[in-house]
Design a protein around this motif. Structure first.
Motif, PDB file in Angstrom:
ATOM      1  N   CYS A 134       0.833  -1.215   0.000  1.00 29.49           N
ATOM      2  CA  CYS A 134       0.000   0.000   0.000  1.00 29.49           C
ATOM      3  C   CYS A 134       0.865   1.262   0.000  1.00 29.49           C
ATOM      4  O   CYS A 134       0.530   2.254  -0.662  1.00 29.49           O
ATOM      5  CB  CYS A 134      -0.932   0.000   1.222  1.00 29.49           C
ATOM      6  SG  CYS A 134      -2.272  -1.204   1.118  1.00 29.49           S
ATOM      7  N   TYR A 137       2.389   1.673  -3.497  1.00 25.01           N
ATOM      8  CA  TYR A 137       1.341   2.029  -4.451  1.00 25.01           C
ATOM      9  C   TYR A 137       1.015   3.517  -4.361  1.00 25.01           C
ATOM     10  O   TYR A 137       0.766   4.173  -5.372  1.00 25.01           O
ATOM     11  CB  TYR A 137       0.082   1.200  -4.186  1.00 25.01           C
ATOM     12  CG  TYR A 137       0.068  -0.138  -4.893  1.00 25.01           C
ATOM     13  CD1 TYR A 137       1.241  -0.710  -5.369  1.00 25.01           C
ATOM     14  CD2 TYR A 137      -1.114  -0.840  -5.085  1.00 25.01           C
ATOM     15  CE1 TYR A 137       1.240  -1.934  -6.006  1.00 25.01           C
ATOM     16  CE2 TYR A 137      -1.128  -2.076  -5.728  1.00 25.01           C
ATOM     17  CZ  TYR A 137       0.051  -2.616  -6.180  1.00 25.01           C
ATOM     18  OH  TYR A 137       0.046  -3.830  -6.817  1.00 25.01           O
ATOM     19  N   THR A 138       1.002   4.050  -3.134  1.00 25.74           N
ATOM     20  CA  THR A 138       0.732   5.482  -2.953  1.00 25.74           C
ATOM     21  C   THR A 138       1.751   6.321  -3.710  1.00 25.74           C
ATOM     22  O   THR A 138       1.402   7.270  -4.422  1.00 25.74           O
ATOM     23  CB  THR A 138       0.773   5.852  -1.459  1.00 25.74           C
ATOM     24  OG1 THR A 138      -0.175   5.056  -0.754  1.00 25.74           O
ATOM     25  CG2 THR A 138       0.451   7.318  -1.256  1.00 25.74           C
ATOM     26  N   LEU A 171      -8.579   7.594  -1.817  1.00 23.44           N
ATOM     27  CA  LEU A 171      -8.155   6.294  -1.300  1.00 23.44           C
ATOM     28  C   LEU A 171      -8.925   5.936  -0.034  1.00 23.44           C
ATOM     29  O   LEU A 171      -9.356   4.780   0.142  1.00 23.44           O
ATOM     30  CB  LEU A 171      -6.650   6.300  -1.014  1.00 23.44           C
ATOM     31  CG  LEU A 171      -5.708   6.288  -2.216  1.00 23.44           C
ATOM     32  CD1 LEU A 171      -4.259   6.343  -1.767  1.00 23.44           C
ATOM     33  CD2 LEU A 171      -5.950   5.059  -3.087  1.00 23.44           C
ATOM     34  N   CYS A 172      -9.116   6.909   0.856  1.00 19.52           N
ATOM     35  CA  CYS A 172      -9.886   6.666   2.091  1.00 19.52           C
ATOM     36  C   CYS A 172     -11.319   6.259   1.762  1.00 19.52           C
ATOM     37  O   CYS A 172     -11.887   5.373   2.408  1.00 19.52           O
ATOM     38  CB  CYS A 172      -9.889   7.913   2.970  1.00 19.52           C
ATOM     39  SG  CYS A 172      -8.325   8.238   3.812  1.00 19.52           S
ATOM     40  N   CYS A 175     -11.418   2.647   0.280  1.00 18.55           N
ATOM     41  CA  CYS A 175     -11.083   1.620   1.268  1.00 18.55           C
ATOM     42  C   CYS A 175     -12.185   1.417   2.307  1.00 18.55           C
ATOM     43  O   CYS A 175     -12.043   0.587   3.207  1.00 18.55           O
ATOM     44  CB  CYS A 175      -9.757   1.953   1.962  1.00 18.55           C
ATOM     45  SG  CYS A 175      -8.324   1.731   0.885  1.00 18.55           S
ATOM     46  N   PHE A 314      -4.217   2.533  -8.880  1.00 20.38           N
ATOM     47  CA  PHE A 314      -5.171   3.231  -8.017  1.00 20.38           C
ATOM     48  C   PHE A 314      -6.350   2.327  -7.644  1.00 20.38           C
ATOM     49  O   PHE A 314      -6.750   2.248  -6.481  1.00 20.38           O
ATOM     50  CB  PHE A 314      -5.675   4.486  -8.733  1.00 20.38           C
ATOM     51  CG  PHE A 314      -6.653   5.305  -7.946  1.00 20.38           C
ATOM     52  CD1 PHE A 314      -6.232   6.072  -6.876  1.00 20.38           C
ATOM     53  CD2 PHE A 314      -7.999   5.299  -8.274  1.00 20.38           C
ATOM     54  CE1 PHE A 314      -7.136   6.839  -6.146  1.00 20.38           C
ATOM     55  CE2 PHE A 314      -8.910   6.052  -7.567  1.00 20.38           C
ATOM     56  CZ  PHE A 314      -8.478   6.824  -6.489  1.00 20.38           C
ATOM     57  N   TYR A 317      -5.486  -0.592  -5.134  1.00 22.17           N
ATOM     58  CA  TYR A 317      -5.154  -0.239  -3.750  1.00 22.17           C
ATOM     59  C   TYR A 317      -6.131  -0.830  -2.721  1.00 22.17           C
ATOM     60  O   TYR A 317      -5.694  -1.449  -1.739  1.00 22.17           O
ATOM     61  CB  TYR A 317      -5.089   1.286  -3.623  1.00 22.17           C
ATOM     62  CG  TYR A 317      -4.513   1.774  -2.311  1.00 22.17           C
ATOM     63  CD1 TYR A 317      -3.185   2.171  -2.232  1.00 22.17           C
ATOM     64  CD2 TYR A 317      -5.284   1.848  -1.155  1.00 22.17           C
ATOM     65  CE1 TYR A 317      -2.645   2.615  -1.035  1.00 22.17           C
ATOM     66  CE2 TYR A 317      -4.765   2.286   0.042  1.00 22.17           C
ATOM     67  CZ  TYR A 317      -3.450   2.678   0.103  1.00 22.17           C
ATOM     68  OH  TYR A 317      -2.919   3.107   1.294  1.00 22.17           O
ATOM     69  N   PRO A 318      -7.462  -0.655  -2.872  1.00 24.96           N
ATOM     70  CA  PRO A 318      -8.367  -1.168  -1.831  1.00 24.96           C
ATOM     71  C   PRO A 318      -8.320  -2.678  -1.680  1.00 24.96           C
ATOM     72  O   PRO A 318      -8.569  -3.201  -0.585  1.00 24.96           O
ATOM     73  CB  PRO A 318      -9.760  -0.695  -2.299  1.00 24.96           C
ATOM     74  CG  PRO A 318      -9.612  -0.358  -3.729  1.00 24.96           C
ATOM     75  CD  PRO A 318      -8.196   0.080  -3.916  1.00 24.96           C
ATOM     76  N   VAL A 353      -5.198   3.980   6.055  1.00 29.21           N
ATOM     77  CA  VAL A 353      -4.768   4.586   4.793  1.00 29.21           C
ATOM     78  C   VAL A 353      -3.834   5.763   5.067  1.00 29.21           C
ATOM     79  O   VAL A 353      -2.805   5.921   4.384  1.00 29.21           O
ATOM     80  CB  VAL A 353      -5.989   5.048   3.965  1.00 29.21           C
ATOM     81  CG1 VAL A 353      -5.530   5.795   2.716  1.00 29.21           C
ATOM     82  CG2 VAL A 353      -6.847   3.850   3.578  1.00 29.21           C
TER      83      VAL A 353
END
Length: 439
Positions: A134, A137-138, A171-172, A175, A314, A317-318, A353
């Protein structure tokens, strides 16, 4: 005598884990396949040509097929062992760490005291691996956006760290999705964007001369560990396997032929080997870390490839974050009150996150450091642990001439070699980068 032999036919008929499994939002076979492909085949696909540059095209092609088969086999024995443990414990499903614990609890007497240690080690490896993924990836998303903005909107000067903060909010939000059934939608989108990037890279590969005459069949032995580490890192998605199988509408379709596992691994091996081979034959030893960096940035197909890979990461990510939160949720649900459960989960997802983004912004040489963690723990999670737990589970029934034992010893040694090789090569790369930075 192991539990495998102690299970009677009556027990087998009395308890069938799949018949007792209740899933709130079950996944179809198509969605399960999409999740498994996306968990295993990520941005590492684009590093395939560089891996072939390290190994040579002949060794690379053969090695990719062999490593893909080994990774698929280890997923198979993990799921099959977990199913056997479910029958022993009379539980509908078990996670990765729970399977490790159950195997040792019911294994040979001398190993039972290691049950808790096996569970703790497995969960520690899962957390380290997927928090690391994670984090990287960010940075990869932010770096891709920055490159595009710097090239085509030169008036906007924003650092990578600021882009990390910009993507924090979406992202938040992503997720917060609780069910793999809905995450499969993002996995499908990510797979589409990754395949479009794959096709665009093949398009540019066929635009130039693809020659085999000046390309090496086998590369330097010293660079072979780099090839192994890259392939394993690109193909492994072992942490998502048990959550995917546990939430399938028809879990019996995960194994067998044809099955979710066979289809997913076939797509993964085919995609990696074709792009790796053709990319190397086209660009040779001038390849950079990702083949997209070799594409001309003044043409719209190349621009699309850059955008598509950023979107693919992107939307992935989750799914990677799901593994981390799944571990947290198992502990929080047993200790927290029902009325606080939902607010606590929302807060925990946001904080998780933010933690990953903060590490991504703070650590120097993040990609190299995460590659150490990834290469190390992916090899342990995907190769070493499955081979060990199958051996312990089947201790009294290892087949003729104990072929299962010898097979698993080979896989375990191969996994440990990958751990050592990946860490060694990455550490040498870090030293080289630091030396080049010195005035």
């Amino acid at each position: 005598m192991s539990v495998l032999n102690n299970m009677t036919d009556k027990d087998d008929k009395e308890y069938e884990p799949y018949d007792h499994r209740i899933v709130e939002k079950p996944c179809s076979n198509v969605r399960a396949t999409a999740n498994l492909i996306k968990a295993s085949l990520g941005s590492g696909l684009l590093a395939g040509p560089l891996a072939f540059s390290n190994s040579g095209w002949g060794v690379g092609l053969l090695g990719t097929i062999i490593v893909g088969f080994i990774c698929g086999h280890c997923i198979h024995i993990l799921v099959k062992t977990s199913y056997g443990c479910c029958k022993i414990e009379r539980k509908p499903q078990l996670g990765y760490a729970e399977t490790c614990k159950t195997v040792f609890e019911n294994g040979p007497q001398c190993l039972r005291r290691f049950a808790n240690a096996a569970s703790i080690f497995a969960e520690f490896a899962l957390i380290c691996t997927y928090v690391g993924v994670c984090c990287i990836y960010t940075v990869l998303i932010s770096d891709s956006v920055k490159q595009l903005m710097d090239t085509y909107v030169p008036g906007v000067e924003i650092s990578v760290e600021q882009y990390c903060l910009i993507i924090l909010i979406p992202l938040c939000l992503m997720c917060q999705i609780k069910y793999l059934k809905w995450l499969a939608i993002f996995s499908l989108l990510a797979n589409v964007f990754l395949m479009l990037t794959y096709l665009l890279c093949l398009y540019y590969a066929f635009q130039g001369d693809i020659t085999i005459a000046d390309k090496k069949i086998a590369g330097s032995l010293a660079r072979f560990p780099a090839f192994i580490s890259t392939v394993i890192f690109a193909m492994e998605g072992i942490g998502v396997v048990m959550p995917v199988e546990n939430e399938m509408k028809t879990p019996r379709k995960f194994l067998g032929f044809p099955s979710v596992l066979v289809v997913a691994m076939s797509v993964i091996v085919f995609s990696y080997s074709t792009l790796g081979l053709l990319g190397y034959l086209r660009y040779g030893d001038i390849l950079r870390g990702s083949i997209t960096l070799n594409l001309p940035m003044d043409e719209w197909p190349a621009i699309c490839a850059k955008v598509f890979i950023a979107l693919s990461i992107f939307f992935t990510y989750p799914l990677q974050f799901y593994v981390v939160f799944d571990i947290f949720q198992r502990y929080s649900d047993t200790h927290g009150k029902e009325k606080y459960r939902t607010p606590l989960q929302i807060l925990a997802r946001v904080l998780g996150v933010c933690f990953c983004v903060a590490i991504g912004m703070a650590l120097p040489l993040l990609e190299q450091i995460i590659n150490i963690v990834g290469a190390c723990f992916y090899s342990i999670l995907g190769l070493v642990i499955p081979s060990v737990i199958e051996t312990v589970f089947r201790w009294e029934n290892l087949g003729r001439f104990k072929w299962i034992l010898w097979k698993n010893i080979f896989i375990m040694l191969f996994g440990l070699f990958a751990v050592f090789a990946g860490c060694t090569v990455t550490i040498l790369d870090i030293i080289k980068i630091l030396n080049n930075r010195q005035p």
